[in-house]
Design a protein around this motif. Structure first.
Motif, PDB file in Angstrom:
ATOM      1  N   CYS A  52       0.741  -1.175  -0.015  1.00  0.00           N
ATOM      2  CA  CYS A  52       0.065   0.039   0.169  1.00  0.00           C
ATOM      3  C   CYS A  52       0.804   1.113  -0.057  1.00  0.00           C
ATOM      4  O   CYS A  52       0.268   2.339  -0.155  1.00  0.00           O
ATOM      5  CB  CYS A  52      -1.114   0.059   1.133  1.00  0.00           C
ATOM      6  N   GLY A 151     -11.938  -1.733   7.682  1.00  0.00           N
ATOM      7  CA  GLY A 151     -11.319  -2.572   6.589  1.00  0.00           C
ATOM      8  C   GLY A 151     -10.542  -3.899   7.241  1.00  0.00           C
ATOM      9  O   GLY A 151     -11.322  -4.403   8.170  1.00  0.00           O
ATOM     10  N   THR A 223      -2.019   3.929  11.136  1.00  0.00           N
ATOM     11  CA  THR A 223      -2.389   2.768  11.428  1.00  0.00           C
ATOM     12  C   THR A 223      -1.382   1.804  11.854  1.00  0.00           C
ATOM     13  O   THR A 223       0.059   2.533  11.512  1.00  0.00           O
ATOM     14  CB  THR A 223      -3.285   1.779  10.528  1.00  0.00           C
ATOM     15  N   HIS A 226       0.244   2.291   7.847  1.00  0.00           N
ATOM     16  CA  HIS A 226      -0.013   3.687   7.309  1.00  0.00           C
ATOM     17  C   HIS A 226       0.790   4.756   7.793  1.00  0.00           C
ATOM     18  O   HIS A 226       0.128   5.203   8.626  1.00  0.00           O
ATOM     19  CB  HIS A 226      -1.274   3.683   7.137  1.00  0.00           C
ATOM     20  N   LEU A 262      -2.490   7.884   1.506  1.00  0.00           N
ATOM     21  CA  LEU A 262      -2.689   7.272   2.427  1.00  0.00           C
ATOM     22  C   LEU A 262      -3.867   7.863   3.567  1.00  0.00           C
ATOM     23  O   LEU A 262      -4.378   7.197   4.209  1.00  0.00           O
ATOM     24  CB  LEU A 262      -1.517   6.711   3.363  1.00  0.00           C
ATOM     25  N   ARG A 264      -6.320   9.267   2.395  1.00  0.00           N
ATOM     26  CA  ARG A 264      -7.845   8.982   2.183  1.00  0.00           C
ATOM     27  C   ARG A 264      -8.214   7.284   2.549  1.00  0.00           C
ATOM     28  O   ARG A 264      -9.399   7.198   2.719  1.00  0.00           O
ATOM     29  CB  ARG A 264      -8.030   8.858   0.666  1.00  0.00           C
ATOM     30  N   SER A 265      -7.408   6.843   3.333  1.00  0.00           N
ATOM     31  CA  SER A 265      -7.502   5.540   3.854  1.00  0.00           C
ATOM     32  C   SER A 265      -7.913   5.656   5.455  1.00  0.00           C
ATOM     33  O   SER A 265      -8.244   6.578   5.745  1.00  0.00           O
ATOM     34  CB  SER A 265      -6.505   4.550   3.669  1.00  0.00           C
ATOM     35  N   ALA A 266      -7.865   4.502   6.132  1.00  0.00           N
ATOM     36  CA  ALA A 266      -8.169   4.196   7.595  1.00  0.00           C
ATOM     37  C   ALA A 266      -7.036   4.995   8.432  1.00  0.00           C
ATOM     38  O   ALA A 266      -6.233   5.457   7.969  1.00  0.00           O
ATOM     39  CB  ALA A 266      -8.210   2.770   7.664  1.00  0.00           C
ATOM     40  N   GLU A 267      -7.786   5.668   9.532  1.00  0.00           N
ATOM     41  CA  GLU A 267      -7.033   6.261  10.495  1.00  0.00           C
ATOM     42  C   GLU A 267      -7.459   5.835  11.902  1.00  0.00           C
ATOM     43  O   GLU A 267      -8.870   6.024  12.073  1.00  0.00           O
ATOM     44  CB  GLU A 267      -6.892   7.859  10.380  1.00  0.00           C
ATOM     45  N   SER A 284     -12.816   5.658   8.576  1.00  0.00           N
ATOM     46  CA  SER A 284     -13.107   4.460   7.990  1.00  0.00           C
ATOM     47  C   SER A 284     -12.243   4.395   6.612  1.00  0.00           C
ATOM     48  O   SER A 284     -12.226   5.509   5.988  1.00  0.00           O
ATOM     49  CB  SER A 284     -14.524   4.270   7.705  1.00  0.00           C
ATOM     50  N   PRO A 285     -11.720   3.603   5.965  1.00  0.00           N
ATOM     51  CA  PRO A 285     -11.230   3.536   4.464  1.00  0.00           C
ATOM     52  C   PRO A 285     -12.125   3.494   3.444  1.00  0.00           C
ATOM     53  O   PRO A 285     -11.823   3.912   2.451  1.00  0.00           O
ATOM     54  CB  PRO A 285     -10.452   2.132   4.411  1.00  0.00           C
ATOM     55  N   TYR A 286     -13.498   3.322   4.216  1.00  0.00           N
ATOM     56  CA  TYR A 286     -14.613   3.431   3.081  1.00  0.00           C
ATOM     57  C   TYR A 286     -15.144   4.996   3.124  1.00  0.00           C
ATOM     58  O   TYR A 286     -14.840   5.726   3.862  1.00  0.00           O
ATOM     59  CB  TYR A 286     -15.700   2.513   3.459  1.00  0.00           C
TER      60      TYR A 286
END
Length: 334
Positions: A52, A151, A223, A226, A262, A264-267, A284-286
């Motif tokens: 990733c 995720g 994370t 990330h 990254l 834009r993804s999960a935190e 959320s990564p969504y």
């Protein structure tokens, strides 16, 4: 006066069909095509085969060297198939590249065993450290990845609470320092920090002074795998120095030149030591309608419980932790 009115009208309504489009076209210098041609031919040429973090690694390889980098995401399946012929999907680019960078040890070992590539393959570890997030774990159910509201990332505490038979309200009581201590979170944090530094040191990259500096800025991992943007920038910089690849760009704002995909993804939030969880926000990564989805701890527990519905305890593998110990600790909250 009528002439002025007519002139204004002409400029807005009597334009030729395509004039508005032409006016809206981006302004470009006459040398634009030459600029593009030079950018396409930029050297050195890098190939990044990774997970990733591949886009940002490639971005910093480009901006720091003023070269060009192609990049590919390698899933676990692709990594496992790489030495069994999967590498051929990248053969043309492997041949053309001046430098091949990978964070996948299995991929690096295979390419280093190939005479045609061995002199241009460079490895450095995945940037992963659970120091800030000792509660994160990956879960497999019946051999497949279990997905939750964040995720692939799951809470050890929430998972243990679910299988301990706690209610959602009782699960919220697990997020306090006494429970963290009972599960050895502090010891895990220190092990993770040391392991992170040692993994890179074994590959010729000493990050000890970097980590000490990053700590002053607060949380530098979103994370467990990330990192924030400047961490990837500094590691790529150190790796280029290790490999004696000339660095051509020393702009003070170069870290901002690479898109932070990254972000834009999960935190995952940092748990406060005082047990006040009112301000914990999970990202959320969504997304929905191109907008992020965020929720507090109460909703995180609710969504996590819903994700575990129908999952049987006998067929789960919570990686990186002793889930049975965690379940036994959380039984005390019933």
């Amino acid at each position: 006066m009528r002439w002025l009115t007519w002139g204004a009208k002409k400029s807005t309504t009597n334009m030729m069909p395509g004039a508005a489009k032409q006016a809206a076209a981006p302004r470009r210098p006459l040398a634009y095509e030459a600029m593009i041609e030079n950018a396409q031919a930029a050297k050195p040429l890098f190939l990044v085969l990774s997970g990733c973090q591949h886009k940002m690694i490639a971005g910093f390889l480009e901006t720091l060297t003023l070269g060009k980098a192609n990049h590919y995401f390698l899933s676990i399946e692709k990594v496992n198939a790489f030495d069994k012929g999967g590498w051929k999907a990248y053969q043309e680019e492997l041949d053309k590249a001046d430098y091949i960078y990978t964070q996948k040890k299995k991929v690096a070992d295979f390419l280093l065993s190939q005479h045609r590539y061995k002199d241009k393959v460079y490895y450095f570890p995945v940037i992963s450290c659970a120091y800030f997030h000792p509660d994160i774990a990956y879960i497999q159910h019946s051999g497949k990845k279990q997905v939750g509201p964040l995720g692939d990332y799951h809470s050890i505490l929430v998972t243990a609470a679910y299988f301990a038979g706690l209610s959602q309200q009782q699960a919220l009581m697990a997020f306090k320092p006494e429970i963290y201590n009972a599960l050895g979170f502090e010891e895990k944090k220190q092990r993770e920090r040391a392991a992170f530094i040692n993994r890179f040191k074994k590959e010729g990259v000493d990050l000890s002074s970097c980590v000490a500096r990053w700590d002053k800025d607060g949380q530098w991992m979103r994370t467990v795998n990330h990192p924030v943007r400047y961490v990837i920038y500094e590691i790529v910089y150190q790796v280029l120095q290790r490999d004696e690849v000339p660095i051509a760009n020393h702009s003070p704002s170069v870290v901002d030149w690479v898109e932070d995909d990254l972000a834009r993804s999960a935190e995952w939030p940092l748990y406060p030591l005082n047990g006040n969880n009112d301000f914990l926000i999970f990202k959320s990564p969504y997304s929905f309608l191109d907008k992020g989805i965020y929720f507090n701890l109460k909703k995180f527990v609710e969504y996590s419980f819903a994700s575990l519905d129908g999952v049987d305890r006998e067929n789960i593998n919570v990686m990186g932790c002793d889930i049975e110990k965690a379940i036994n600790v959380l039984y005390t909250l019933k």
